[in-house]
Design a protein around this motif. Structure first.
Motif, mmCIF file in Angstrom:
data_model
loop_
_atom_site.group_PDB
_atom_site.id
_atom_site.type_symbol
_atom_site.label_atom_id
_atom_site.label_comp_id
_atom_site.label_asym_id
_atom_site.label_seq_id
_atom_site.Cartn_x
_atom_site.Cartn_y
_atom_site.Cartn_z
ATOM 1 N N VAL A 17 0.828 -1.204 0.000
ATOM 2 C CA VAL A 17 0.000 0.000 0.000
ATOM 3 C C VAL A 17 0.865 1.257 0.000
ATOM 4 O O VAL A 17 0.684 2.157 -0.826
ATOM 5 C CB VAL A 17 -0.961 0.005 1.204
ATOM 6 C CG1 VAL A 17 -1.660 1.359 1.331
ATOM 7 C CG2 VAL A 17 -1.992 -1.101 1.057
ATOM 8 N N ALA A 18 1.808 1.336 0.937
ATOM 9 C CA ALA A 18 2.610 2.559 1.053
ATOM 10 C C ALA A 18 3.485 2.781 -0.174
ATOM 11 O O ALA A 18 3.596 3.907 -0.677
ATOM 12 C CB ALA A 18 3.471 2.486 2.310
ATOM 13 N N SER A 19 4.116 1.720 -0.686
ATOM 14 C CA SER A 19 4.994 1.897 -1.847
ATOM 15 C C SER A 19 4.193 2.285 -3.089
ATOM 16 O O SER A 19 4.648 3.092 -3.909
ATOM 17 C CB SER A 19 5.805 0.628 -2.107
ATOM 18 O OG SER A 19 4.974 -0.482 -2.403
ATOM 19 N N ALA B 49 8.404 -1.984 -3.292
ATOM 20 C CA ALA B 49 7.497 -2.001 -4.441
ATOM 21 C C ALA B 49 7.752 -3.214 -5.326
ATOM 22 O O ALA B 49 6.808 -3.855 -5.810
ATOM 23 C CB ALA B 49 7.653 -0.717 -5.244
ATOM 24 N N ARG B 50 9.018 -3.535 -5.559
ATOM 25 C CA ARG B 50 9.333 -4.696 -6.387
ATOM 26 C C ARG B 50 8.928 -5.998 -5.699
ATOM 27 O O ARG B 50 8.467 -6.940 -6.350
ATOM 28 C CB ARG B 50 10.822 -4.688 -6.724
ATOM 29 C CG ARG B 50 11.185 -3.649 -7.803
ATOM 30 C CD ARG B 50 12.654 -3.573 -8.068
ATOM 31 N NE ARG B 50 12.917 -2.764 -9.270
ATOM 32 C CZ ARG B 50 14.094 -2.188 -9.537
ATOM 33 N NH1 ARG B 50 15.118 -2.335 -8.692
ATOM 34 N NH2 ARG B 50 14.251 -1.482 -10.633
ATOM 35 N N THR B 51 9.106 -6.062 -4.397
ATOM 36 C CA THR B 51 8.703 -7.251 -3.652
ATOM 37 C C THR B 51 7.192 -7.425 -3.686
ATOM 38 O O THR B 51 6.676 -8.539 -3.858
ATOM 39 C CB THR B 51 9.182 -7.161 -2.190
ATOM 40 O OG1 THR B 51 10.610 -7.063 -2.168
ATOM 41 C CG2 THR B 51 8.740 -8.383 -1.394
ATOM 42 N N ALA B 52 6.455 -6.320 -3.543
ATOM 43 C CA ALA B 52 4.987 -6.387 -3.526
ATOM 44 C C ALA B 52 4.432 -6.795 -4.877
ATOM 45 O O ALA B 52 3.407 -7.480 -4.956
ATOM 46 C CB ALA B 52 4.416 -5.036 -3.109
ATOM 47 N N GLY B 53 5.067 -6.370 -5.964
ATOM 48 C CA GLY B 53 4.633 -6.763 -7.289
ATOM 49 C C GLY B 53 3.336 -6.117 -7.752
ATOM 50 O O GLY B 53 2.688 -6.619 -8.678
#
Length: 434
Positions: free
Chosen positions: A24-26, A93-97
Motif C-alpha cells: 500500500v505505502a509503496s 514495491a518490487r517485492t509487492a509486485g
C-alpha cells in the motif's frame, strides 16, 4: 452564511510517515511521484479530482476540492516510514509486485532514496511475518521514545513544516481493550513495564500523538480507538481517526446496501469470500489476525440497514465473511459476494458480485487523501476523532457524542463535503444536492 474557519496556510513541506512500507505505502508513494513528475491523474483521490457544489446550481460553481480548500500541494510532500522487511521503497514495491517495472524504472532513483527506518515489530502480533529490520530496546517505553526520535530526526533532516502519520502496516492479532488502555497514565506505566497487551501500532500512535502528529489508522487494529489515545489526543490537541481502509468488498457493500434499503427490498443473507495472495493475505491466514479484519467487515450492514428500525426486512440476516490466502493471486484480490434478497410477496432473488480488484491500487489514493485532510484538520485547529473522514474507513471511529459510526458511503461523502463547505464559510447542502 457561516463565518469561514481560520485555517493556517499550507506553507512548507508536509512529511507523510507510514508505519509499513509494503504494497500500500509503496504504491501510494510511487503514484504521487508519478503524478508530480509525469502529470498523471491521481485517479481515486477525492481530494485531488473531486468537486464540491457551491451556492445556486445555475451559477455553475463546482470547484475542485483542492482549489476550494487550502490543501498541501503534491509537490510539497516528503515521504518516510518504517518497515521490518524492506530497506527502501523501491525494494518494497518490487517485492509487492503491484506496479510493473515500466512504471517503477523512471522513478526508481527517487524510490530507492526513501530508506525505511527500523520498525517496532513483534511477531506475537503478526505471526506469519518475520521481521529482520527491527528496533531493539529494553522496554516498550524505550521503543516509543525511539519512534519519537525518528519523527523529530525526519522532521529536521527533511525540513518539514508539518507531519502526518498513516498506518499502512499489517493487520495485528485481535485483542479487546484492557486496563492498560483506560488512561494515559495506565498506558505509560504499561509501556515502562512492557505490558504484553500494548501492540506495535499503539506504540506508533502514542509516539505520533505525543509528537503533535495527526494519526490515521488504515488497519483494523486497536490503535487510536482506545480511551488512553482519545485522552492524549484531546490533551495534545491532535487529530486522530480510523480504522481500516475501505477498499474492495466492503466498498461494494457500502454502495449496494444503501441502494437495497432505498427500494425497501428485503435481505436474507450476504455471503462474502475473498482470495488474495499478497502479504496482507498471508497475515490474515492466521485466525487471530483474520478476526481483527472480520470484526471490521461485519459491522457494515447492520449500521446501514438498521434492523431495529426495519425488523421485517433486515432483522434476520446471515452475514458471513471469509478470506483465503492464495499466493498465485498476489495483490490482485478477488471478492465474491452472494446476496440473497427478496421482494414483492416475499419472492426470492439473488445478486452475484465478482470484484476482481487490486487492493493496493484502491488503497493508495486513500492514503493520499487522509494525509492531506488530516493535515488540513490540524491547520484548522481540529483535534480528537475526525468523524467527517469516515468516508475512508471500513470501521469508522465515532466521536463520543455518537451512538455508532455511519457506514452509508453516500451520507459519509456528504458529511465530508459539508465539513469543507462550513470551514470555508459556505452553507451545507442536502444529500440530493451533493
Amino acid at each position: 452564511m457561516p463565518a469561514p474557519r481560520q485555517i493556517a496556510p499550507a506553507t512548507g513541506r508536509l512529511g507523510v510517515l507510514t508505519p509499513g512500507l509494503g504494497a500500500v505505502a509503496s504504491t501510494f508513494i510511487a503514484g504521487v511521484i508519478a503524478a508530480r513528475t509525469k502529470g498523471e491523474d491521481p485517479i481515486g483521490s477525492l481530494a485531488q479530482m473531486g468537486r464540491v457544489r457551491l451556492g445556486d446550481r445555475a451559477e455553475g460553481r463546482n470547484p475542485l476540492i483542492r482549489e476550494f480548500v487550502p490543501l498541501a500541494s503534491l509537490d510539497d510532500l516528503v515521504f518516510g516510514g518504517w518497515d521490518p522487511i524492506s530497506a527502501n521503497v523501491l525494494e518494497a514495491a518490487r517485492t509487492a509486485g503491484v506496479l510493473e517495472e515500466k512504471d517503477l524504472a523512471p522513478i526508481s532513483a527517487e524510490l530507492e532514496g526513501i530508506v525505511g527506518m527500523e520498525a517496532v515489530f513483534d511477531q506475537r502480533w503478526v505471526s506469519r511475518l518475520e521481521g529482520t529490520r527491527v528496533k531493539q530496546a529494553a522496554s516498550k517505553w524505550d521503543l516509543a521514545e525511539a519512534v519519537m526520535a525518528d519523527i523529530e530526526r525526519f522532521r529536521t533532516e527533511n525540513d518539514c513544516e508539518r507531519l502526518v502519520m498513516v498506518w499502512c502496516a499489517s493487520t495485528e492479532a485481535y485483542r479487546e481493550p484492557t486496563d492498560v488502555h483506560q488512561s494515559v497514565e495506565a498506558f505509560e506505566a504499561g509501556l515502562r513495564d512492557s505490558d504484553p497487551e500494548i501492540s506495535p501500532s499503539q506504540i506508533y500512535a502514542y509516539a505520533a500523538i505525543q509528537s503533535g502528529v495527526p494519526f490515521a489508522n488504515g488497519a483494523p487494529n486497536l490503535s487510536v480507538d482506545l480511551p488512553c489515545m482519545l485522552e492524549l489526543a484531546e490533551r495534545n490537541r491532535v487529530p486522530i481517526g480510523g480504522k481500516d481502509f475501505k477498499t474492495g468488498q466492503t466498498l461494494m457493500k457500502t454502495i449496494l446496501a444503501p441502494g437495497l434499503k432505498s427500494r425497501m427490498l428485503g435481505l436474507r443473507g450476504w455471503y462474502s469470500t475473498n482470495i488474495l495472495g499478497n502479504r496482507d493475505g498471508e497475515v490474515l491466514d492466521d485466525p487471530e489476525n483474520f478476526k481483527s479484519k472480520e470484526v471490521s467487515k461485519l459491522g457494515v450492514l447492520d449500521t446501514i440497514l438498521q434492523p431495529g428500525e426495519y425488523p421485517e426486512l433486515y432483522g434476520n440476516i446471515d452475514h458471513v465473511v471469509r478470506i483465503n490466502y492464495y499466493p498465485p493471486r498476489g495483490d490482485n484480490k478477488e471478492g465474491w459476494d452472494n446476496i440473497d434478497i427478496y421482494g414483492w410477496m416475499g419472492y426470492p432473488m439473488q445478486i452475484k458480485v465478482n470484484f476482481l480488484c487490486r487492493d493496493s491500487i484502491l488503497a493508495a489514493p486513500l492514503v493520499l487523501d487522509l494525509a492531506l485532510f488530516f493535515d488540513l484538520a490540524a491547520r484548522a485547529g481540529e483535534h480528537g476523532v475526525q468523524e467527517w473522514l469516515s468516508f475512508y474507513f471500513k470501521s469508522p471511529q465515532p466521536t463520543s457524542e455518537q451512538v455508532g459510526p455511519e457506514h452509508d458511503i453516500f451520507i459519509q461523502q456528504i458529511k465530508l463535503k459539508n465539513t469543507l463547505r462550513e470551514w470555508m464559510g459556505e452553507e451545507p447542502v442536502t444529500h440530493s444536492e451533493a
